[in-house]
Write a protein that holds these residues in place. Structure first.
Motif, PDB file in Angstrom:
ATOM      1  N   MET A 121       0.830  -1.204   0.000  1.00 39.46           N
ATOM      2  CA  MET A 121       0.000   0.000   0.000  1.00 39.46           C
ATOM      3  C   MET A 121       0.865   1.256   0.000  1.00 39.46           C
ATOM      4  SD  MET A 121      -3.065  -1.090  -0.189  1.00 39.46           S
ATOM      5  CE  MET A 121      -4.077   0.295   0.273  1.00 39.46           C
ATOM      6  N   ASP A 122       1.974   1.177   0.748  1.00 34.24           N
ATOM      7  CA  ASP A 122       2.866   2.333   0.776  1.00 34.24           C
ATOM      8  C   ASP A 122       3.486   2.565  -0.592  1.00 34.24           C
ATOM      9  OD1 ASP A 122       4.388   4.381   2.366  1.00 34.24           O
ATOM     10  OD2 ASP A 122       6.073   3.185   1.627  1.00 34.24           O
ATOM     11  N   PHE A 123       3.740   1.471  -1.330  1.00 32.36           N
ATOM     12  CA  PHE A 123       4.291   1.591  -2.678  1.00 32.36           C
ATOM     13  C   PHE A 123       3.341   2.367  -3.580  1.00 32.36           C
ATOM     14  CE2 PHE A 123       4.630   0.100  -7.047  1.00 32.36           C
ATOM     15  CZ  PHE A 123       5.995   0.168  -7.291  1.00 32.36           C
ATOM     16  N   LEU A 124       2.030   2.118  -3.432  1.00 36.66           N
ATOM     17  CA  LEU A 124       1.034   2.737  -4.300  1.00 36.66           C
ATOM     18  C   LEU A 124       0.664   4.146  -3.866  1.00 36.66           C
ATOM     19  CD1 LEU A 124      -1.385  -0.278  -4.909  1.00 36.66           C
ATOM     20  CD2 LEU A 124       0.267   0.684  -6.513  1.00 36.66           C
ATOM     21  N   PHE A 125       0.495   4.358  -2.565  1.00 42.34           N
ATOM     22  CA  PHE A 125      -0.053   5.621  -2.087  1.00 42.34           C
ATOM     23  C   PHE A 125       0.969   6.514  -1.394  1.00 42.34           C
ATOM     24  CE2 PHE A 125      -3.625   2.559  -2.022  1.00 42.34           C
ATOM     25  CZ  PHE A 125      -4.442   3.189  -2.942  1.00 42.34           C
ATOM     26  N   GLY A 126       2.074   5.917  -0.931  1.00 42.53           N
ATOM     27  CA  GLY A 126       3.058   6.677  -0.170  1.00 42.53           C
ATOM     28  C   GLY A 126       3.565   7.933  -0.857  1.00 42.53           C
ATOM     29  N   PRO A 127       4.015   7.843  -2.123  1.00 40.38           N
ATOM     30  CA  PRO A 127       4.544   9.048  -2.787  1.00 40.38           C
ATOM     31  C   PRO A 127       3.522  10.171  -2.902  1.00 40.38           C
ATOM     32  CG  PRO A 127       5.180   7.072  -3.985  1.00 40.38           C
ATOM     33  CD  PRO A 127       4.199   6.636  -2.947  1.00 40.38           C
ATOM     34  N   PHE A 128       2.253   9.819  -3.142  1.00 40.75           N
ATOM     35  CA  PHE A 128       1.228  10.849  -3.312  1.00 40.75           C
ATOM     36  C   PHE A 128       0.798  11.437  -1.967  1.00 40.75           C
ATOM     37  CE2 PHE A 128       0.488   7.830  -6.909  1.00 40.75           C
ATOM     38  CZ  PHE A 128       1.024   8.647  -7.890  1.00 40.75           C
ATOM     39  N   LEU A 129       0.841  10.637  -0.914  1.00 38.96           N
ATOM     40  CA  LEU A 129       0.483  11.146   0.412  1.00 38.96           C
ATOM     41  C   LEU A 129       1.598  11.988   1.021  1.00 38.96           C
ATOM     42  CD1 LEU A 129      -1.231   7.959   1.934  1.00 38.96           C
ATOM     43  CD2 LEU A 129      -2.343  10.025   1.065  1.00 38.96           C
ATOM     44  N   GLU A 130       2.828  11.654   0.690  1.00 41.90           N
ATOM     45  CA  GLU A 130       3.962  12.307   1.331  1.00 41.90           C
ATOM     46  C   GLU A 130       4.405  13.587   0.641  1.00 41.90           C
ATOM     47  OE1 GLU A 130       8.511  11.183   2.839  1.00 41.90           O
ATOM     48  OE2 GLU A 130       7.229   9.662   1.879  1.00 41.90           O
ATOM     49  N   PHE A 131       4.310  13.626  -0.682  1.00 41.12           N
ATOM     50  CA  PHE A 131       4.882  14.750  -1.423  1.00 41.12           C
ATOM     51  C   PHE A 131       3.805  15.511  -2.196  1.00 41.12           C
ATOM     52  CE2 PHE A 131       8.310  11.549  -1.204  1.00 41.12           C
ATOM     53  CZ  PHE A 131       9.229  12.285  -0.473  1.00 41.12           C
ATOM     54  N   GLY A 132       3.771  16.830  -1.983  1.00 41.38           N
ATOM     55  CA  GLY A 132       2.803  17.671  -2.679  1.00 41.38           C
ATOM     56  C   GLY A 132       3.036  17.714  -4.174  1.00 41.38           C
ATOM     57  N   PHE A 133       4.309  17.696  -4.604  1.00 45.05           N
ATOM     58  CA  PHE A 133       4.575  17.780  -6.046  1.00 45.05           C
ATOM     59  C   PHE A 133       4.092  16.535  -6.770  1.00 45.05           C
ATOM     60  CE2 PHE A 133       8.442  15.848  -4.318  1.00 45.05           C
ATOM     61  CZ  PHE A 133       8.695  14.815  -5.207  1.00 45.05           C
ATOM     62  N   MET A 134       4.080  15.381  -6.066  1.00 47.04           N
ATOM     63  CA  MET A 134       3.554  14.167  -6.686  1.00 47.04           C
ATOM     64  C   MET A 134       2.035  14.248  -6.835  1.00 47.04           C
ATOM     65  SD  MET A 134       5.910  11.955  -7.553  1.00 47.04           S
ATOM     66  CE  MET A 134       5.041  10.392  -7.641  1.00 47.04           C
ATOM     67  N   ARG A 135       1.381  14.830  -5.834  1.00 50.55           N
ATOM     68  CA  ARG A 135      -0.074  14.986  -5.935  1.00 50.55           C
ATOM     69  C   ARG A 135      -0.444  15.939  -7.067  1.00 50.55           C
ATOM     70  NH1 ARG A 135       0.502  15.072  -0.265  1.00 50.55           N
ATOM     71  NH2 ARG A 135       0.349  17.351  -0.185  1.00 50.55           N
ATOM     72  N   ARG A 136       0.310  17.022  -7.189  1.00 46.33           N
ATOM     73  CA  ARG A 136       0.031  17.981  -8.256  1.00 46.33           C
ATOM     74  C   ARG A 136       0.257  17.343  -9.626  1.00 46.33           C
ATOM     75  NH1 ARG A 136       0.237  23.279  -6.431  1.00 46.33           N
ATOM     76  NH2 ARG A 136       1.127  24.030  -8.376  1.00 46.33           N
ATOM     77  N   ALA A 137       1.334  16.587  -9.749  1.00 45.83           N
ATOM     78  CA  ALA A 137       1.607  15.906 -11.022  1.00 45.83           C
ATOM     79  C   ALA A 137       0.495  14.923 -11.354  1.00 45.83           C
ATOM     80  CB  ALA A 137       2.951  15.186 -10.951  1.00 45.83           C
ATOM     81  N   LEU A 138       0.005  14.188 -10.352  1.00 48.25           N
ATOM     82  CA  LEU A 138      -1.059  13.216 -10.579  1.00 48.25           C
ATOM     83  C   LEU A 138      -2.350  13.901 -11.012  1.00 48.25           C
ATOM     84  CD1 LEU A 138      -2.061  10.285 -10.444  1.00 48.25           C
ATOM     85  CD2 LEU A 138      -2.649  10.688  -8.043  1.00 48.25           C
TER      86      LEU A 138
END
Length: 287
Positions: A1-18
């Motif tokens: 689960m951390d592999f799938l959601f960790g980057p988007f939960l932890e980093f704002g730039f990943m959420r913006r890119a998504l």
């Protein structure tokens, strides 16, 4: 689960890119489906290169300003699209030949204009984009273009579908093919510009065309191909960003490569003319 959601939960730039890539994924592949059905799949690539001098001119005037580059790119893209049609009618030549000539000139001119500043990082940003560096103006443009594309495409869906499958009937019904085609090209240019902010001119049509081409292996009806193309684009954007984060790959190419992997899976395992389906059907027919 951390592999799938960790980057988007932890980093704002990943959420913006998504968010930006998902906005592209819900609108651009629908245009790609119509381009594929019209047998003009390379038109999107041509227009992606055709916007380059306008983007470069906006960059030289105002720097990395999204409004300036977008306005310049829109003007250049429309000039290439309209100019190719006008040249083919005036000379009696083929429109695809005129498009090829114009987009090559436009791409060379755009790269030359950016190179005048002598900064290779600016040229790299123009050609390959920067998904993880999407700022507020670029994000708003992506969302705005998707918000505009979906209702306009819903309005144009029937006439565009008629022109793809039965142009003679469309003409008999009084469908204004030239008007709808012009509107369609405007939407393609706008989506290419929106994609450019994240993926550059060389990768801008990746999320538009690869999911669309793959979708034909999952459905025979237009609506089914539309759903499949959007689903493939969403998966490509999400898992492309995850691959970029975990494997330290450039984000734009990673997304396009993921779309390429899903296209390959579709070609092999898709129920409509997939290699496995055709192989299974042949022994049955032989028997």
């Amino acid at each position: 689960m951390d592999f799938l959601f960790g980057p988007f939960l932890e980093f704002g730039f990943m959420r913006r890119a998504l968010v930006g890539c998902l906005a592209l994924a819900v609108a651009a592949p629908l245009l790609g489906v119509f381009l594929m059905l019209r047998r003009t799949s390379l038109t999107a690539e041509v227009l992606a290169h055709g916007v380059t001098p306008g983007i470069a001119a906006g960059f030289l005037i105002a720097g990395l300003s999204v409004p300036a580059m977008s306005i310049g790119g829109l003007i250049a893209g429309l000039l290439v699209a309209v100019g190719a049609g006008a040249l083919s009618r005036a000379t009696g030549g083929r429109e695809d030949a005129a498009l090829t000539a114009l987009y090559l000139i436009a791409l060379a001119l755009g790269v030359t204009l950016v190179s005048l500043r002598g900064d290779t990082s600016d040229l790299t940003h123009l050609l390959f984009g920067q998904v993880l560096g999407v700022d507020d103006p670029a994000l708003l443009m992506m969302a705005g273009v998707a918000t505009l594309t979906l209702p306009v495409l819903a309005l144009a869906w029937r006439p565009l579908a008629l022109e793809c499958f039965d142009p003679g009937f469309a003409q008999a019904e009084g469908v204004r093919g030239g008007l709808w085609h012009a509107l369609f090209l405007v939407l393609v240019v706008l989506n290419v510009l929106a994609a450019f902010q994240a993926m550059g001119t060389l990768m801008a049509v990746g999320l538009m065309m690869l999911p669309a081409v793959a979708s034909r292996h999952w459905a025979r009806e237009l609506s089914g191909m539309a759903y499949a193309a959007v689903a493939i684009a969403v998966l490509s954007a999400t898992f492309g960003l995850l691959a970029s984060y975990h494997l330290d790959l450039p984000s734009g190419p990673a997304i396009v490569l993921m779309a390429g992997v899903l296209w390959a899976v579709s070609v092999i395992a898709g129920p409509v003319d997939g290699l496995v389906a055709r192989w299974v059907r042949r022994p049955h027919l032989a028997g």
